[in-house]
Design a protein around this motif. Structure first.
Motif, PDB file in Angstrom:
ATOM      1  N   GLU A 166       0.846  -1.191   0.000  1.00  0.00           N
ATOM      2  CA  GLU A 166       0.000   0.000   0.000  1.00  0.00           C
ATOM      3  C   GLU A 166       0.885   1.246   0.000  1.00  0.00           C
ATOM      4  O   GLU A 166       1.756   1.399   0.856  1.00  0.00           O
ATOM      5  CB  GLU A 166      -0.897   0.009   1.232  1.00  0.00           C
ATOM      6  CG  GLU A 166      -1.766   1.249   1.358  1.00  0.00           C
ATOM      7  CD  GLU A 166      -2.483   1.303   2.704  1.00  0.00           C
ATOM      8  OE1 GLU A 166      -2.210   0.446   3.564  1.00  0.00           O
ATOM      9  OE2 GLU A 166      -3.302   2.214   2.872  1.00  0.00           O
ATOM     10  N   VAL A 167       0.634   2.114  -0.942  1.00  0.00           N
ATOM     11  CA  VAL A 167       1.394   3.360  -1.004  1.00  0.00           C
ATOM     12  C   VAL A 167       0.946   4.294   0.123  1.00  0.00           C
ATOM     13  O   VAL A 167      -0.250   4.491   0.340  1.00  0.00           O
ATOM     14  CB  VAL A 167       1.171   4.053  -2.360  1.00  0.00           C
ATOM     15  CG1 VAL A 167       1.810   5.440  -2.359  1.00  0.00           C
ATOM     16  CG2 VAL A 167       1.735   3.202  -3.488  1.00  0.00           C
ATOM     17  N   GLN A 168       1.911   4.825   0.837  1.00  0.00           N
ATOM     18  CA  GLN A 168       1.623   5.819   1.868  1.00  0.00           C
ATOM     19  C   GLN A 168       2.616   6.957   1.760  1.00  0.00           C
ATOM     20  O   GLN A 168       3.819   6.747   1.600  1.00  0.00           O
ATOM     21  CB  GLN A 168       1.689   5.207   3.263  1.00  0.00           C
ATOM     22  CG  GLN A 168       0.510   4.321   3.605  1.00  0.00           C
ATOM     23  CD  GLN A 168       0.423   4.031   5.091  1.00  0.00           C
ATOM     24  OE1 GLN A 168       1.432   3.902   5.769  1.00  0.00           O
ATOM     25  NE2 GLN A 168      -0.799   3.927   5.602  1.00  0.00           N
ATOM     26  N   LEU A 169       2.092   8.166   1.881  1.00  0.00           N
ATOM     27  CA  LEU A 169       2.897   9.380   1.926  1.00  0.00           C
ATOM     28  C   LEU A 169       2.488  10.124   3.179  1.00  0.00           C
ATOM     29  O   LEU A 169       1.310  10.446   3.349  1.00  0.00           O
ATOM     30  CB  LEU A 169       2.649  10.234   0.682  1.00  0.00           C
ATOM     31  CG  LEU A 169       2.973   9.584  -0.660  1.00  0.00           C
ATOM     32  CD1 LEU A 169       2.465  10.449  -1.804  1.00  0.00           C
ATOM     33  CD2 LEU A 169       4.475   9.356  -0.785  1.00  0.00           C
ATOM     34  N   VAL A 170       3.455  10.378   4.048  1.00  0.00           N
ATOM     35  CA  VAL A 170       3.158  11.018   5.327  1.00  0.00           C
ATOM     36  C   VAL A 170       3.997  12.279   5.472  1.00  0.00           C
ATOM     37  O   VAL A 170       5.222  12.200   5.623  1.00  0.00           O
ATOM     38  CB  VAL A 170       3.407  10.062   6.496  1.00  0.00           C
ATOM     39  CG1 VAL A 170       3.094  10.752   7.823  1.00  0.00           C
ATOM     40  CG2 VAL A 170       2.573   8.789   6.349  1.00  0.00           C
TER      41      VAL A 170
END
Length: 118
Positions: free
Chosen positions: A1-5
């Motif tokens: 799952e792509v996540q950008l934080v």
């Protein structure tokens, strides 16, 4: 799952500086260009800056050129935006975005609030 934080936002005085970070997971970070986009209160999305997959090419909106610096650390899977000489009109939620091979943005972070005020 792509996540950008995103992180690093906050309240800063006019003329001050902030450095935003965007931690990326779930994809091969150094395969993709990345960008920062912002949204000021009551306004639409505004493109801020972009950087190539290897960091060799950077691009800026005219109003940010010379004040903002985009960079990336592919070893840390992290994108940065160094902002200086901040103005009240820089107040916005700042988002990092992953760019597709077609130049579109397919994943976005949740945003980090930057408020420039005395």
């Amino acid at each position: 799952e792509v996540q950008l934080v995103e992180s690093g936002g906050g309240l800063v005085l006019p003329g001050g500086s902030l450095r935003l970070s965007c931690a990326a997971t779930g994809f091969t970070f150094d395969d993709y260009a990345m960008a920062w986009v912002r949204q000021a209160p009551g306004k639409g999305l505004e493109w801020v800056s972009a950087i190539s997959w290897n960091g060799e090419r950077t691009y800026y909106a005219e109003s940010m050129r010379g004040r903002f610096t985009i960079s990336r650390d592919n070893a840390k899977n992290t994108l940065y935006l160094q902002m200086k000489s901040l103005k009240s009109e820089d107040t916005a939620v700042y988002y990092c975005a992953k760019e597709t091979s077609r130049g579109e943005y397919d994943y976005w972070g949740q945003g980090t609030q930057v408020t420039v005020s005395s």
